[in-house]
Scaffold this motif. Structure first.
Motif, PDB file in Angstrom:
ATOM      1  N   VAL A 234      -6.413   0.905  -1.604  1.00 44.81           N
ATOM      2  CA  VAL A 234      -7.129   1.943  -0.863  1.00 44.81           C
ATOM      3  C   VAL A 234      -8.368   1.313  -0.246  1.00 44.81           C
ATOM      4  O   VAL A 234      -9.203   0.740  -0.965  1.00 44.81           O
ATOM      5  CB  VAL A 234      -7.527   3.125  -1.782  1.00 44.81           C
ATOM      6  CG1 VAL A 234      -8.332   4.155  -0.995  1.00 44.81           C
ATOM      7  CG2 VAL A 234      -6.290   3.774  -2.389  1.00 44.81           C
ATOM      8  N   ASP A 235      -8.463   1.386   1.086  1.00 43.98           N
ATOM      9  CA  ASP A 235      -9.599   0.786   1.797  1.00 43.98           C
ATOM     10  C   ASP A 235      -9.757  -0.695   1.453  1.00 43.98           C
ATOM     11  O   ASP A 235     -10.868  -1.200   1.278  1.00 43.98           O
ATOM     12  CB  ASP A 235     -10.904   1.538   1.489  1.00 43.98           C
ATOM     13  CG  ASP A 235     -10.884   2.972   2.000  1.00 43.98           C
ATOM     14  OD1 ASP A 235     -10.198   3.204   3.024  1.00 43.98           O
ATOM     15  OD2 ASP A 235     -11.527   3.840   1.384  1.00 43.98           O
TER      16      ASP A 235
ATOM     17  N   ALA B  30       0.819  -1.203   0.000  1.00 39.66           N
ATOM     18  CA  ALA B  30       0.000   0.000   0.000  1.00 39.66           C
ATOM     19  C   ALA B  30       0.857   1.259   0.000  1.00 39.66           C
ATOM     20  O   ALA B  30       0.483   2.285  -0.564  1.00 39.66           O
ATOM     21  CB  ALA B  30      -0.941  -0.008   1.204  1.00 39.66           C
TER      22      ALA B  30
ATOM     23  N   LEU C 194      -4.815   4.956  -8.815  1.00 44.75           N
ATOM     24  CA  LEU C 194      -4.722   6.154  -7.978  1.00 44.75           C
ATOM     25  C   LEU C 194      -4.763   7.450  -8.773  1.00 44.75           C
ATOM     26  O   LEU C 194      -5.109   8.502  -8.218  1.00 44.75           O
ATOM     27  CB  LEU C 194      -3.433   6.104  -7.151  1.00 44.75           C
ATOM     28  CG  LEU C 194      -3.289   4.905  -6.204  1.00 44.75           C
ATOM     29  CD1 LEU C 194      -1.926   4.942  -5.517  1.00 44.75           C
ATOM     30  CD2 LEU C 194      -4.403   4.903  -5.173  1.00 44.75           C
TER      31      LEU C 194
END
Length: 457
Positions: free
Chosen positions: A328-329, A310, A335
């Motif tokens: 992400v999450d 990450a 991104l």
């Protein structure tokens, strides 16, 4: 390249893969911690061993003395070390299927009791699990009826090599493997044997076999391949290296009826061979193996598990620019594209349009296991937890796998666990006609109609 050199490279490559994936460090750490607290059953569970024996039943059937000896051996059993040394087959280095290996023998005579380890037949294997049981030649063993080869195999006798599983004797590995002698295990072209043979140890190992069987020194068969046997005569002075006539090559039939030298004594241990070739370091060996083969080695810290990327996104060439892909999450996302653009590109791809390179990279990561280093190898060797950890480290713990080879492989592993459970419960197998009614699968042929049989009376 000479044939023996090519075979040597293939053998080393096979064992490098086995040492990388077959017995993960997390298994060794957990099994060792449980064994040291006296929880031998927990250690077996950590090493993916199924226990098919009950010590109370053993005491009732064979007496308390034998049950006490079995319990003592189980408390000193390192199942992770046993898995490390169990026989394997090419090309993937998986455990040899349908095998029964003797670990210990209790008593003498025509029907001694054995502590054995069994591997499942290839069709029922799931997770490379191994079972522990007692084999009594005079009685029907629990679970033996569903195993294709319940009797201990003469080629694989770890009761004569307890240092490969018994923590009280692991130090013997250094002398029994020839590691204590720098020149031991080196190939000698003047002898009629292939490379990787431990011919310097054959005479002493053969004497150990004769002593265990209560036999005088004599002729012994050494299996060098599917159709190659060497008959070694230790009668008299038992000179080795062989003089003319002392060791002779034979076909399989020429050595019938002779004692067989176990495989563990026939070949140079792969760990020693990899160490001498400089292909592996002591830190990558099982700690007990490293302690025996490299006595002054200081164990290093446990290697870290799969890293979460990450914080270090993947970089993809996308329409003339370098874009980032990261978690992400808990989900792998592009991104450098806003959500509205991603939705438009996904709709365009669904209508057969050219996919956005960032989205194509995410799709490949979801669908193809070759994009994830070691996932396929871990699944093949039964390390499902390690495979999922690698997948989650890239896709995120909340990622939903899309259709593709990776998801298919994980689902196949789950289905195979069901097959293994049915095999263990004796509900599925070649001889279980009630579960497999199709006579083409069970080997059962339908009988002639009753009317025809009555007409012949």
């Amino acid at each position: 390249m000479p044939t023996d050199t090519a075979n040597g490279d293939s053998r080393r490559s096979l064992w490098l893969r086995v040492r990388e994936y077959a017995v993960p460090p997390s298994m060794i750490e957990t099994a060792t911690a449980r064994r040291r607290t006296g929880d031998w059953a927990g250690a077996c569970a950590a090493a993916r061993f199924d226990v098919d024996l009950d010590l109370r039943s053993v005491a009732r059937t064979h007496g308390r003395d034998l049950a006490s000896r079995v319990r003592d051996d189980l408390r000193h059993l390192a199942p992770d070390l046993l898995r490390w040394h169990l026989p394997r087959i090419a090309p993937d280095g998986l455990l040899r299927p349908g095998l029964t290996v003797a670990l210990a023998r209790y008593g003498t005579g025509p029907g001694p009791v054995h502590l054995v380890a069994r591997t499942a037949p290839a069709w029922a294997d799931a997770g490379q699990r191994v079972s522990l049981a007692l084999w009594d030649g005079a009685r029907a063993d629990a679970g033996a009826h569903r195993h294709p080869h319940p009797h201990p195999d003469r080629r694989f006798r770890l009761d004569l090599h307890r240092h490969l599983w018994d923590v009280r004797r692991t130090g013997e590995l250094r002398t029994r493997s020839g590691a204590a002698e720098p020149q031991a295990g080196e190939h000698r072209p003047d002898l009629p044997v292939p490379r990787h043979c431990a011919e310097d140890r054959w005479a002493e190992e053969a004497r150990l076999l004769f002593h265990a069987e209560g036999l005088p020194a004599g002729r012994i068969a050494i299996r060098l391949g599917a159709r190659r046997r060497l008959v070694l005569d230790l009668a008299g002075d038992g000179a080795w290296p062989p003089v003319p006539g002392n060791a002779r090559p034979h076909g399989p039939g020429g050595a019938a009826g002779l004692p067989v030298l176990p495989d563990a004594a026939t070949w140079v241990p792969p760990d020693l061979e990899l160490l001498r070739a400089g292909l592996i370091g002591a830190d990558r060996l099982h700690p007990l193996v490293a302690e025996a083969l490299v006595p002054r080695h200081a164990p290093a810290a446990a290697p870290p598990g799969p890293q979460d990327p990450a914080g270090r996104p993947l970089v993809v060439e996308c329409r003339g620019a370098r874009h980032r892909i990261g978690v992400v999450d808990g989900v792998l996302v592009a991104l450098d594209h806003d959500p509205a653009e991603v939705r438009r590109e996904e709709l365009l791809a669904a209508l057969s349009g050219p996919p956005l390179p960032c989205l194509a990279a995410i799709d490949r990561a979801h669908r193809h296991p070759e994009c994830l280093t070691g996932v396929g190898e871990r699944l093949a060797h039964g390390d499902t937890a390690g495979a999922l950890a690698v997948v989650e480290s890239l896709l995120g713990p909340g990622a939903l796998l899309r259709d593709g080879p990776l998801r298919d492989e994980l689902e196949r592993a789950a289905r195979q666990r069901v097959t293994y459970g049915l095999y263990r419960a004796d509900l599925l197998g070649p001889r279980t006609d009630r579960t497999i009614p199709d006579h083409r699968r069970s080997g059962h042929h339908p009988r002639r109609p009753r009317a025809r049989r009555a007409a012949r009376r």
